[in-house]
Design a protein around this motif. Structure first.
Motif, PDB file in Angstrom:
ATOM      1  N   LEU A 327      41.301  39.740  38.348  1.00 22.30           N
ATOM      2  CA  LEU A 327      41.853  41.005  37.858  1.00 22.30           C
ATOM      3  C   LEU A 327      42.745  41.665  38.915  1.00 22.30           C
ATOM      4  O   LEU A 327      43.726  42.337  38.581  1.00 22.30           O
ATOM      5  CB  LEU A 327      40.719  41.956  37.449  1.00 22.30           C
ATOM      6  N   CYS A 328      42.452  41.421  40.199  1.00 23.83           N
ATOM      7  CA  CYS A 328      43.297  41.989  41.270  1.00 23.83           C
ATOM      8  C   CYS A 328      44.731  41.486  41.151  1.00 23.83           C
ATOM      9  O   CYS A 328      45.677  42.173  41.525  1.00 23.83           O
ATOM     10  CB  CYS A 328      42.763  41.582  42.645  1.00 23.83           C
ATOM     11  N   LEU A 329      44.884  40.273  40.633  1.00 20.06           N
ATOM     12  CA  LEU A 329      46.234  39.657  40.589  1.00 20.06           C
ATOM     13  C   LEU A 329      46.844  39.787  39.205  1.00 20.06           C
ATOM     14  O   LEU A 329      47.658  38.958  38.789  1.00 20.06           O
ATOM     15  CB  LEU A 329      46.139  38.193  41.008  1.00 20.06           C
ATOM     16  N   ILE A 348      33.207  44.016  47.946  1.00 19.95           N
ATOM     17  CA  ILE A 348      34.497  44.694  47.728  1.00 19.95           C
ATOM     18  C   ILE A 348      35.196  45.050  49.049  1.00 19.95           C
ATOM     19  O   ILE A 348      36.407  44.800  49.207  1.00 19.95           O
ATOM     20  CB  ILE A 348      34.304  45.934  46.827  1.00 19.95           C
ATOM     21  N   PRO A 349      34.489  45.601  50.053  1.00 18.15           N
ATOM     22  CA  PRO A 349      35.186  45.902  51.327  1.00 18.15           C
ATOM     23  C   PRO A 349      35.854  44.648  51.925  1.00 18.15           C
ATOM     24  O   PRO A 349      36.935  44.731  52.519  1.00 18.15           O
ATOM     25  CB  PRO A 349      34.072  46.422  52.236  1.00 18.15           C
ATOM     26  N   GLU A 350      35.233  43.480  51.720  1.00 22.38           N
ATOM     27  CA  GLU A 350      35.854  42.236  52.246  1.00 22.38           C
ATOM     28  C   GLU A 350      37.159  41.961  51.494  1.00 22.38           C
ATOM     29  O   GLU A 350      38.163  41.588  52.083  1.00 22.38           O
ATOM     30  CB  GLU A 350      34.892  41.053  52.086  1.00 22.38           C
ATOM     31  N   ILE A 358      40.910  48.610  45.018  1.00 20.30           N
ATOM     32  CA  ILE A 358      39.751  48.760  44.121  1.00 20.30           C
ATOM     33  C   ILE A 358      39.007  50.037  44.502  1.00 20.30           C
ATOM     34  O   ILE A 358      38.831  50.322  45.678  1.00 20.30           O
ATOM     35  CB  ILE A 358      38.775  47.566  44.271  1.00 20.30           C
ATOM     36  N   SER A 359      38.596  50.792  43.478  1.00 23.42           N
ATOM     37  CA  SER A 359      37.722  51.958  43.714  1.00 23.42           C
ATOM     38  C   SER A 359      36.427  51.743  42.946  1.00 23.42           C
ATOM     39  O   SER A 359      36.453  51.277  41.803  1.00 23.42           O
ATOM     40  CB  SER A 359      38.397  53.239  43.198  1.00 23.42           C
ATOM     41  N   ILE A 360      35.309  52.099  43.591  1.00 20.51           N
ATOM     42  CA  ILE A 360      33.996  51.882  42.968  1.00 20.51           C
ATOM     43  C   ILE A 360      33.406  53.237  42.577  1.00 20.51           C
ATOM     44  O   ILE A 360      33.382  54.166  43.384  1.00 20.51           O
ATOM     45  CB  ILE A 360      33.019  51.196  43.961  1.00 20.51           C
ATOM     46  N   ILE A 364      30.877  50.827  38.147  1.00 21.92           N
ATOM     47  CA  ILE A 364      32.221  50.553  37.625  1.00 21.92           C
ATOM     48  C   ILE A 364      33.170  50.284  38.796  1.00 21.92           C
ATOM     49  O   ILE A 364      33.172  51.041  39.783  1.00 21.92           O
ATOM     50  CB  ILE A 364      32.762  51.785  36.854  1.00 21.92           C
ATOM     51  N   ALA A 365      33.966  49.220  38.706  1.00 23.43           N
ATOM     52  CA  ALA A 365      35.022  48.972  39.697  1.00 23.43           C
ATOM     53  C   ALA A 365      36.351  49.134  38.966  1.00 23.43           C
ATOM     54  O   ALA A 365      36.593  48.455  37.953  1.00 23.43           O
ATOM     55  CB  ALA A 365      34.891  47.563  40.266  1.00 23.43           C
ATOM     56  N   LEU A 366      37.195  50.041  39.472  1.00 16.52           N
ATOM     57  CA  LEU A 366      38.541  50.193  38.905  1.00 16.52           C
ATOM     58  C   LEU A 366      39.493  49.393  39.782  1.00 16.52           C
ATOM     59  O   LEU A 366      39.548  49.615  41.002  1.00 16.52           O
ATOM     60  CB  LEU A 366      38.954  51.663  38.880  1.00 16.52           C
ATOM     61  N   ILE A 367      40.195  48.448  39.177  1.00 19.46           N
ATOM     62  CA  ILE A 367      41.009  47.492  39.941  1.00 19.46           C
ATOM     63  C   ILE A 367      42.474  47.690  39.601  1.00 19.46           C
ATOM     64  O   ILE A 367      42.869  47.547  38.427  1.00 19.46           O
ATOM     65  CB  ILE A 367      40.581  46.055  39.580  1.00 19.46           C
TER      66      ILE A 367
END
Ligand code: EPZ
Length: 440
Positions: A327-329, A348-350, A358-360, A364-367
């Motif tokens: 989803l990031c791409l 996620i930090p990695e 990304i925000s958590i 829920i993760a918003l990407i």
């Protein structure tokens, strides 16, 4: 080498064909089940992964004989003889290395009405309680460890006799469903599991138990009925189903590198939750009897989407980290809703170190889509998180290092060889763990 890293130089589209190995989450339950056999059995298509090595060691520690045969195709066949089991205690250090060791509670209760086990381990994404298992065993007449207080990390249970019961799982649990099937196979009378898990590996363990001589109906549905038997003669050969999660991981690795990969030795319907999402995003997925081909038209955009993890046939939580990389791409904003585990975003930090946006918010993760990942030195926080970071590194330009790579080898057979066969530039780097240097 305890803490080694993967060194990956990305930016190369993966192309070609690979075979998927046997299912980790099926074989671990099946190994425990085999400890109840009054004979012998042969297991084929066993994945050569460290979680299996640990489970074999635990089974041998209680007296089972297990001979490992490497087949010409490079897969593993196990010849199992549990007739020498001379204890009902599995309290050695290996037990707390993996989560699936807790299947020995159900297997040993079924075998001889008693079990004593060190608390299991497994990936760290929150509590990982076993209250559903212990409540069910209590309903079946087992006394001892209470889920409210497990003394000193050792769970001791005994039942005289172990009786069938009607068990409602208030949370759909893979482990509890399998553990109850194991104990109920040899309990007196009938057991019903309502709100049972339906994953492919549940069905595989049930099929294996029935091959042993158990009487189980309804595996793969919400309600499983088990009629206890006195003997489980065994003396048969069984082949483990292909690993749904390994297959999904390679589907995503092919996609994020804009590759064209055919993934063989799978059951395509097991991949439906991921295949439908990837088609929705704009990837092409051609389906055969036992393979899938993943590719895309580079002229066409890849759109973001929303994903919510759920028990099968919902979207598998074990593909959540890998799917976040996908989803990031993609274009626009996507949403991942992790509804099975309370803390499965520790990776996620990695990914953010590799450029992810990304925000958590709780589960829920918003990407927000990005053009590309940047190479970096990152750490596999758990098995599937590590696999996700491998996918991100394969997509990134430049060279990345993934530390704690041993966590990835818990569940992916020959991942370096398989990725190399698809053209990836990946190698094992010594214990280059700059994290330790950073902390120094
Ligand atoms: C199995 O874990 C898998 N592990 C996990 O895969 C997978 O993520 C999980 O099922 C869900 O599909 C193995 O099969 C070895 P659960 P398990 O019991 O059995 C709660 C991987 O990457 N729960 O289905 O431990 C629990 O907290 C691994 O291969 C209780 O509350 O999972 C969770 O929220 C990671 N009490 C939910 O149920 C209990 O007694 C589902 O857990 C048991 C579970």
């Amino acid at each position: 080498m305890d803490s080694y890293s993967y060194k990956i130089t990305g930016g190369k589209p993966l192309k070609g064909h690979i075979n998927i190995s046997g299912s980790k989450n099926a074989v671990l339950g099946i190994l425990a089940a085999s400890m109840m056999i009054d004979g012998t059995c042969t297991l084929e298509n066993v994945p050569d992964i460290s979680d299996v090595h640990v489970m074999v060691k635990i089974c041998e520690s209680i007296g089972a004989k297990i001979e490992t045969e490497l087949t010409p195709e490079g897969s593993v066949t196990l010849h199992i003889d549990p007739r020498g089991i001379d204890t009902y205690e599995a309290t050695g250090p290996s037990v707390s290395k993996i989560r699936a060791s807790y299947y020995l509670l159900g297997a040993l209760l079924g075998r001889g009405g008693k079990a004593s086990l060190r608390m299991p381990g497994g990936c760290d994404f929150g509590q990982r309680p076993i209250d559903l298992h212990l409540k069910a065993f209590r309903q079946m007449g087992a006394k001892g460890a209470d889920f409210r207080n497990i003394n000193g990390g050792i769970i001791s249970l005994h039942a005289d006799p172990l009786r069938g019961a009607s068990i409602f799982l208030d949370i759909v649990s893979v482990g509890a469903t399998i553990n109850i099937m194991l104990a109920a196979s040899k309990a007196q009378g009938k057991t019903t599991i309502v709100n049972a898990a339906k994953e492919p590996h549940i069905v595989d363990v049930a099929n294996f138990l029935n091959s042993m001589g158990a009487k189980i109906k309804g595996a793969g549905t919400d309600t499983i009925k088990i009629t206890g038997v006195d003997k489980l003669p065994g003396n048969f050969t069984y082949s483990i189903i292909p690993d749904q999660i390994e297959a999904g991981t390679y589907m995503i690795a092919a996609a994020v590198t804009n590759g064209d990969v055919t993934i063989h030795n799978i059951i395509p319907t097991h991949m439906d939750p991921l295949s439908s999402k990837m088609r929705e995003m704009g990837y092409s997925i051609d389906e055969g009897d036992d393979y899938l081909r993943v590719y895309r038209d580079p002229e066409e955009p890849v759109w973001g989407t929303n994903v919510k993890t759920a028990p099968y046939p919902g979207f598998p939580t074990d593909l959540q980290p890998q799917t976040v990389v996908l989803l990031c791409l993609s274009e626009g904003q996507s949403k991942m809703d992790e509804d099975v585990w309370e803390n499965r975003y520790q990776y996620i930090p990695e990914l953010q170190r590799m450029g992810a946006n990304i925000s958590i918010f709780d589960h829920i993760a918003l990407i927000n889509g990005i053009d590309h990942f940047s190479s970096a030195q990152v750490k596999a926080t758990d098995l599937r998180a590590g696999a996700a970071l491998v996918c991100a590194a394969l997509a990134a330009d430049g060279t990345s290092y993934i530390d704690e790579a041993r966590r990835i080898d818990r569940g992916y057979e020959k991942i370096v060889d398989k990725l190399r066969s698809l053209g990836a530039d990946i190698e094992i780097a010594g214990s280059l763990n700059l994290y330790e240097d950073k902390e120094a």
